[in-house]
Design an enzyme around this catalytic site. Structure first.
Site, PDB file in Angstrom:
ATOM      1  CG  LEU A 574     -46.786  16.960 -63.298  1.00  0.00           C
ATOM      2  CD1 LEU A 574     -46.515  17.252 -61.850  1.00  0.00           C
ATOM      3  CD2 LEU A 574     -45.565  16.350 -63.951  1.00  0.00           C
ATOM      4  CD  GLU A 576     -47.261  21.026 -59.475  1.00  0.00           C
ATOM      5  OE1 GLU A 576     -47.538  21.571 -60.565  1.00  0.00           O
ATOM      6  OE2 GLU A 576     -46.475  20.070 -59.384  1.00  0.00           O
ATOM      7  CD  GLN A 598     -43.034  14.646 -57.112  1.00  0.00           C
ATOM      8  OE1 GLN A 598     -42.569  15.097 -58.156  1.00  0.00           O
ATOM      9  NE2 GLN A 598     -43.685  13.507 -57.050  1.00  0.00           N
ATOM     10  CG  HIS A 647     -35.254  18.757 -57.013  1.00  0.00           C
ATOM     11  ND1 HIS A 647     -34.616  18.997 -58.209  1.00  0.00           N
ATOM     12  CD2 HIS A 647     -36.421  18.148 -57.331  1.00  0.00           C
ATOM     13  CE1 HIS A 647     -35.343  18.541 -59.200  1.00  0.00           C
ATOM     14  NE2 HIS A 647     -36.449  18.029 -58.704  1.00  0.00           N
TER      15      HIS A 647
END
Ligand code: TPP
Length: 864
Positions: A574, A576, A598, A647
């Site tokens: 994890l 980026e 993601q 999100h």
């Protein structure tokens, strides 16, 4: 005692006086013996490296000289770091290198290696070394330590002198040995006499001379500079496997890790038949990737990401042949690394072997470098080489060190000048006398001066078109052909039955090829297209957080790992920055990376890997290096039941201005398939860096107007139809609702579906609308925008991104630039982060606001 600011003259005088104080030792018979007891560095090699160090020093002096009369544009130098010559010597010229900006000596050594070596094969008497006949080089390029590090031979002749012959030739005039001197500020050198008779092999036409000219071309922004062509001063050369780095410290480290990963992956996985990715480098399977950086840089997030990822891979049993080299001069411009911090921090990196040496001592540096390289090459595991260096002449030309360093400290650094120390090493071993070394110093200085004057006359970049030519070249016809060919390779041929690739495709899809199934959602279309991509592009790899075992947090990559195995579809750690770095490395190595970040919101902490590294590489290497990449980026807002900014990030400003970046944003399933195929082909054919922005809220949407109407589903075209269904970069899609004569809606992503729904409402009110799905947010489909806008003269821009920095700004600007004379309005989201829950709708474009915008536009324009 010197003044408290070190000038080129200081450095030069100090070197001369230090050599004057050296005693000549008795001549020694065997120059190939170790230069000191217990060292693997031979005398011959030490002399070669000394010459590279001298060349690097003179280049730094030349940089300041050129700057003094406004013809040089870069003065960050390598003074004090010339020990990195030893690192180059311990490596092979085929090992990919991403270098610190103080790598003059490394560059010179590598150029010499690649050209076959220039060092004397035969002993050069210490006192009076006659010039050997022309062509007396080692001819082997052997770079291992005496006794054989790895027995490798270099690649002779790959970096032979380019361009016209060196005008300097071998200096042959008479004159005092110190006549050439440094290049003092403002000095007009035209009247200077040439230096003394040559004391070593001729320099003209050698790899060293070529390296000198390369670097000088960078300093004066010559369009003939071999890597950036006048766009930057950077160490790089495709023939030397030196990949240019940016000035952003440490940003090259994640890419280095990616290259190490690719080299190891290449050893294990041979791509199957199918189109190759042409831009890739083909490094040997036992190559080592080296990346170097300063001590302050180790604290940077990009560096810690790379160290961590290398250690994580090692801990996971993944082989990673990466050598990190920290050149520790104790300072980052004016800020000191706390005493002992660098060693402590580097030593503690899990999974990385730590080696250290005094980088001002050539033999020590070489021995440590050889040991480190041997470890990495043989074990295929990462290591850190910590070289203690000094920094002479400040951070850069304009840096007044006196403001933050005491004179005594500067003096201490000067006392450790690597050039002087190498000269001591050579003279005390009886390989050459001080006078001879000084004469060689002057010969090289003279060559630098002569070549500097030469390159001043070379052409510069003279037009914007020239500057941008290598930025992101596009060949749409070839891209279209690549899409068609990809389809043809897997299309069943009725006459011949199923050819192997088509049979393979049927097997991969478990006989349920998607074109024979029912209509697909956007998520399903992306999944099917990725499956086809992994079949048709054997070098494609899909990776990211959660993409493999889980199949993505939205199921978009479901089944890919089962179908293609963990070597082609894999989960990453994890981080980026490291995910993108991996993409940069494997892309450079000839693979076709399809990483996923993601959520759009999580691109931002790694954005420099896209902006500074990926998109700039072709520009700063004049197209010599490309990093094809299709970054899948789920994003945008409107998710029902899963709210909050992170999100539902709807900000694209940070992507829109990255030069050359392609941004695809499909709204509908059929476009998702076509746009993704185009991105893959464009990356493979043109080395494009593509962002494939997937509107999450539309992933599983099935209906357009009524529940159950299936209006947001689409069939999947068979491979034979891919050519016909091809969507070139920068072409929009237009839907006429009603007459389509009254209003043009320019939109994308979620805006497309909302606008189509509003358009139906407007149609019932007697208004005909053209709904234009931009599909490409960079480059914008300008021709389509202008044509469709002019068709009605009334434009409503429906922009789900923010009002400031949003896509709509670019669309409006495109209209203005094109001379559009109609009316235009914009509905866009509020300049804010998004809240969780129903309050999000207060911030976002809605069907009501689109309708309202349309009505007021029509009212203002006199239409009902
Ligand atoms: C990300 C980033 N921040 C700031 C800078 C400005 N800058 C250029 S060099 C430098 C110091 C780097 O020090 P170090 O890594 O020790 O290398 P050195 O110059 O000492 O060899 C800084 C802060 C930069 N180039 N990149």
């Amino acid at each position: 005692m010197l003044a408290d600011v070190t000038t080129p003259q200081d450095l030069d005088e100090r070197f001369r006086s230090a050599l004057g104080g050296l005693a000549a030792a008795p001549a020694r018979p065997d120059p190939d013996a170790p230069i000191t007891d217990g060292s693997a560095l031979s005398g011959t090699r030490a002399r070669e490296l000394f010459e590279a160090q001298v060349a690097s020093r003179h280049l730094d002096l030349a940089a300041r000289w050129l700057r003094s009369f406004g013809e040089g544009y870069y003065t960050i130098g390598s003074c004090g770091h010339e020990g990195n010559a030893a690192v180059a010597a311990a490596l092979r010229p085929t090992d990919p290198a991403l270098l610190h900006y103080r790598s003059g000596a490394f560059y010179c050594v590598r150029a010499v290696q690649a050209a076959g070596g220039t060092g004397p094969d035969t002993p050069v008497p210490a006192a009076a070394a006659p010039a050997p006949p022309a062509g007396t080089g080692t001819g082997t390029g052997e770079v291992g330590p005496a006794g054989g590090d790895d027995g490798h031979s270099g690649t002779p002749g790959r970096h032979a002198a380019a361009g016209p012959p060196d005008p300097a030739g071998a200096p042959d005039g008479a004159g005092p040995s110190d006549a050439a001197g440094p290049l003092p500020a403002g000095d007009d050198t035209a009247g200077d006499p040439p230096p003394a008779a040559p004391t070593g092999p001729p320099l003209a036409g050698t790899g060293l001379a070529t390296a000198i000219r390369d670097v000088l071309r960078g300093l004066v922004a010559s369009a003939r500079e071999p890597i950036a062509g006048g766009r930057h001063k950077v160490f790089g050369h495709p023939d030397l496997e030196i990949i240019p780095t940016t000035s952003t410290i440490a940003s090259h480290l994640p890419r280095a890790v990616g290259i190490g990963f690719a080299i190891e992956r290449g050893r294990r996985v041979r791509p199957g038949p199918g189109p190759a990715v042409p831009a890739g480098r083909d490094w040997p399977s036992d190559a080592v990737v080296v990346c170097s950086f300063g001590d302050a840089s180790i604290n940077h997030a990009a560096a810690t990401a790379a160290f961590n990822t290398a250690g994580w891979c090692d801990h996971s049993g993944l082989r990673l042949p990466v050598l990190f080299v920290c050149e520790d001069n104790g300072l980052g411009i004016s800020v000191r690394s706390p005493r002992g911090w660098v060693a402590q921090a580097l030593r503690a990196k899990p999974g990385l072997r730590y080696l250290a040496a005094d980088g001002t001592d050539l033999a020590a540096a070489y021995d440590a470098a050889a040991q480190a390289v041997q470890w990495v090459r043989q074990q295929r595991r990462p290591a850190i080489l910590h070289l203690e260096t000094v920094r002479l002449m400040g951070h850069a030309g304009a840096d007044a060190e006196v403001a933050y360093r005491a004179a005594a400290e500067l003096d201490r650094d000067l006392a450790r000048d690597p050039l002087v120390r190498t000269a001591e090493l050579i003279t005390s071993a009886g390989l050459a006398g001080p006078a001879e070394l000084l004469a060689r110093y002057d010969e090289i200085g003279w060559l630098v001066r002569t070549l500097a004057e030469d390159v001043l006359a070379e052409p510069k970049l003279t037009s914007a078109a020239q500057v941008v030519a290598p930025l992101a070249p596009r060949r749409p016809v070839r891209v279209a052909r690549a899409v068609a060919e990809a389809g043809a390779t897997v299309a069943p041929t009725p006459l011949a039955g199923l050819p192997p690739p088509a049979a393979n495709r049927a097997r991969v899809f478990a006989e349920r090829v998607p074109e024979q199934g029912g209509p697909l959602t956007l998520a399903q279309a992306v999944n099917a297209t990725l499956t086809d991509a992994l079949i048709t592009w054997p070098r494609a790899v899909v990776f990211g957080q959660d993409v493999a075992v889980k199949g993505g947090v939205y199921g978009v990559t479901k089944g890919l790992r089962e179908r293609f195995g963990a070597s082609r579809v894999f989960d990453t750690l994890l981080d980026e920055t490291s995910i993108l770095g991996l993409g940069l490395g494997v892309g450079l190595a000839g693979m076709l990376p399809v990483p996923e970040i993601q959520y759009l919101a999580y691109l931002h902490n790694a954005e420099d890997q896209l902006r500074g590294e990926a998109a700039s590489l072709s520009f700063f290497s004049a197209g010599a290096y490309r990093n094809p990449m299709v970054l899948r980026l789920p994003g945008l807002a409107y998710q029902e039941g899963f709210g909050g900014h992170f999100h539902n990030d709807n900000a694209l400003g940070v992507l829109r201005d990255i030069p050359g970046l392609v941004i695809a944003c499909p709204a509908r399933p059929d476009d998702a398939a076509a746009l993704l195929r185009t991105c893959l082909a464009s990356a493979a054919v043109d080395g494009s860096v593509c962002v494939f922005l997937e509107p999450i809220a539309l992933y599983h949407t099935r209906d357009l107007h009524e529940p159950g109407d299936g209006g947001w589903l689409a069939g999947y075209p068979a491979p034979t139809q891919w050519a016909a269904a091809h969507v070139p970069v920068g072409r929009a899609r237009v839907d006429l609702v009603g007459s389509g004569a009254d209003l043009t809606v320019l939109t994308f992503g979620n805006g497309v579906r909302m606008s189509l729904r509003v358009a139906r409402r407007l149609a019932r009110e007697g208004v005909g609308t053209r709904v234009v799905d931009l599909r490409w947010l960079a480059p914008l489909p300008v021709a389509d925008i202008v044509r469709e806008a002019s068709a009605t003269g009334r434009v409503l821009i429906v922009d789900e991104t923010r009002r400031s920095g949003g896509v709509g700004e670019g669309v409006l600007a495109a209209l203005v630039d094109a001379g559009y004379v109609g009316v235009a309005r914009r509905v866009a989201s509020v300049d804010s982060y998004l809240p969780i829950g129903p309050a999000a709708t207060l911030m976002l474009v809605s069907e009501d606001s689109i309708h309202q915008g349309a009505r007021s536009l029509l009212a203002g324009a006199g239409t009902t």
